[in-house]
Scaffold this motif. Structure first.
Motif, short mmCIF file in Angstrom:
data_model
loop_
_atom_site.label_atom_id
_atom_site.label_comp_id
_atom_site.label_asym_id
_atom_site.label_seq_id
_atom_site.Cartn_x
_atom_site.Cartn_y
_atom_site.Cartn_z
N ALA A 95 12.71 11.88 -1.83
CA ALA A 95 12.47 13.24 -2.80
C ALA A 95 12.81 13.93 -2.46
N GLU A 96 12.76 15.39 -1.22
CA GLU A 96 13.03 16.47 -0.61
C GLU A 96 12.74 16.31 1.02
N GLU A 97 13.87 17.34 1.12
CA GLU A 97 13.02 17.69 2.44
C GLU A 97 12.86 19.12 3.31
N THR A 98 11.87 18.82 3.91
CA THR A 98 10.70 19.85 4.21
C THR A 98 11.08 20.74 5.32
N THR A 99 11.02 21.59 6.56
CA THR A 99 10.63 22.26 7.53
C THR A 99 8.96 22.06 8.16
N TYR A 146 9.32 10.92 0.59
CA TYR A 146 9.93 9.61 0.39
C TYR A 146 8.67 9.30 -1.17
N ARG A 147 9.89 8.95 -2.22
CA ARG A 147 8.83 8.69 -2.99
C ARG A 147 9.17 7.19 -4.28
N ALA A 183 2.40 10.67 -5.51
CA ALA A 183 3.25 11.78 -4.66
C ALA A 183 4.62 11.33 -3.43
N PRO A 184 5.44 12.20 -3.52
CA PRO A 184 5.94 11.84 -2.23
C PRO A 184 5.78 11.86 -1.10
N LEU A 185 5.75 11.80 0.20
CA LEU A 185 4.60 12.03 1.27
C LEU A 185 5.79 11.64 2.45
N SER A 186 5.74 12.55 3.54
CA SER A 186 6.59 11.62 4.63
C SER A 186 5.61 11.40 5.44
N SER A 187 6.09 10.11 6.65
CA SER A 187 6.10 9.37 7.36
C SER A 187 4.38 9.81 7.69
N ALA A 188 4.71 11.08 8.08
CA ALA A 188 3.39 11.97 9.18
C ALA A 188 2.41 11.86 8.16
N GLU A 189 2.81 12.22 6.44
CA GLU A 189 1.58 12.70 6.20
C GLU A 189 1.00 10.73 5.44
N ALA A 190 2.00 10.04 5.17
CA ALA A 190 1.58 8.24 4.60
C ALA A 190 0.75 8.18 5.64
N ALA A 191 1.26 8.16 7.10
CA ALA A 191 0.51 7.58 8.15
C ALA A 191 -1.29 8.63 7.78
N ARG A 192 -1.75 9.35 7.56
CA ARG A 192 -2.78 10.00 7.96
C ARG A 192 -3.65 9.26 6.89
N ARG A 250 0.95 -1.04 -0.37
CA ARG A 250 0.46 0.16 0.26
C ARG A 250 0.82 1.62 0.31
N LEU A 251 1.75 0.92 1.04
CA LEU A 251 3.24 2.84 0.65
C LEU A 251 3.52 2.60 -0.60
N LEU A 252 3.90 1.87 -1.52
CA LEU A 252 4.53 1.41 -2.24
C LEU A 252 3.76 2.44 -3.59
N SER A 253 2.48 1.45 -3.23
CA SER A 253 0.97 2.75 -3.99
C SER A 253 0.77 3.66 -4.23
#
Length: 203
Positions: free
Chosen positions: A67-71, A80-81, A33-42, A25-28
């Motif tokens: 994919a990127e690092e954000t503040t 990650y993507r 879209a690239p997401l952080s662990s917190a975003e993917a968890a939601r 499911r995570l790979l899909s």
């Protein structure tokens, strides 16, 4: 030859990392879209700690890229993507193959519960004997189908888009009578593959 063993070790980790429904499911999710662990968890309704663990396994196996690092609120968040052109999967052991197939089957059951009633779909299921050139053509078509759906993947909730499920597990089988694959020993077929795709349903 020096790099062969480290590369194979990475490929085997990639194969075994697929053998879990949540990681599938995570790979899909991380294809669209690239997401952080917190975003993917939601998105998946899971705890951040659990998602972080599985993302780390997928990243270490080469199935995710940074994919990127954000503040975020003064801290740093990594997104990650899942790249469209991931590592080629080796045949793996029979046990590995069965574990991946089991995870895929579990995901198909879950997704089937979300199918839109009344709309047609596509299904193919077959255990056949074909010519080698037919096998290679089928592999090429399955790979192309996987590329299409992954390259065109959109972020969840994109307006005007449709949510779809696609699974292809295509592999050569050992000869039942002789107990050996004509092209090599059982479990060592270099053409075995797992990829996103669609199937054909008679309707």
């Amino acid at each position: 030859m020096v790099e062969a063993e480290p590369r194979r070790a990475t490929e085997l980790r990639s194969y075994r990392a697929l053998a879990h429904p949540l990681r599938l499911r995570l790979l899909s999710l991380l294809t669209g879209a690239p997401l952080s662990s917190a975003e993917a968890a939601r998105e998946l309704g899971e705890t951040q700690a659990n998602i972080s663990y599985h993302i780390r396994l997928l990243y270490d196996a080469g199935l995710l890229e940074l994919a990127e690092e954000t503040t975020v609120r003064g801290g740093r968040a990594k997104r990650y993507r899942h790249p469209v052109d991931g590592p080629t999967l080796p045949a793996g052991s029979p046990e590995d193959h069965v574990a991946v197939a089991s995870a895929l089957a579990s995901e198909m059951v879950r997704r089937s519960g979300h199918r839109v009633p009344g709309l047609p779909g596509d299904l193919t299921d077959a255990e056949l004997t074909v010519r080698p050139e037919t096998w290679e053509r089928a592999r090429a078509l399955a790979a192309e189908l996987g590329r299409i759906v992954h390259e065109e993947a959109l972020p969840p909730g994109t307006e005007g888009a449709v949510r779809m499920s696609a699974t292809v597990l295509l592999f050569r089988m050992a000869d039942e009578e002789r107990g050996a694959d004509p092209g090599g020993e059982p479990g060592t077929d270099p053409g075995a593959s797992a990829s996103g795709g669609a199937a054909r349903e008679a309707r």
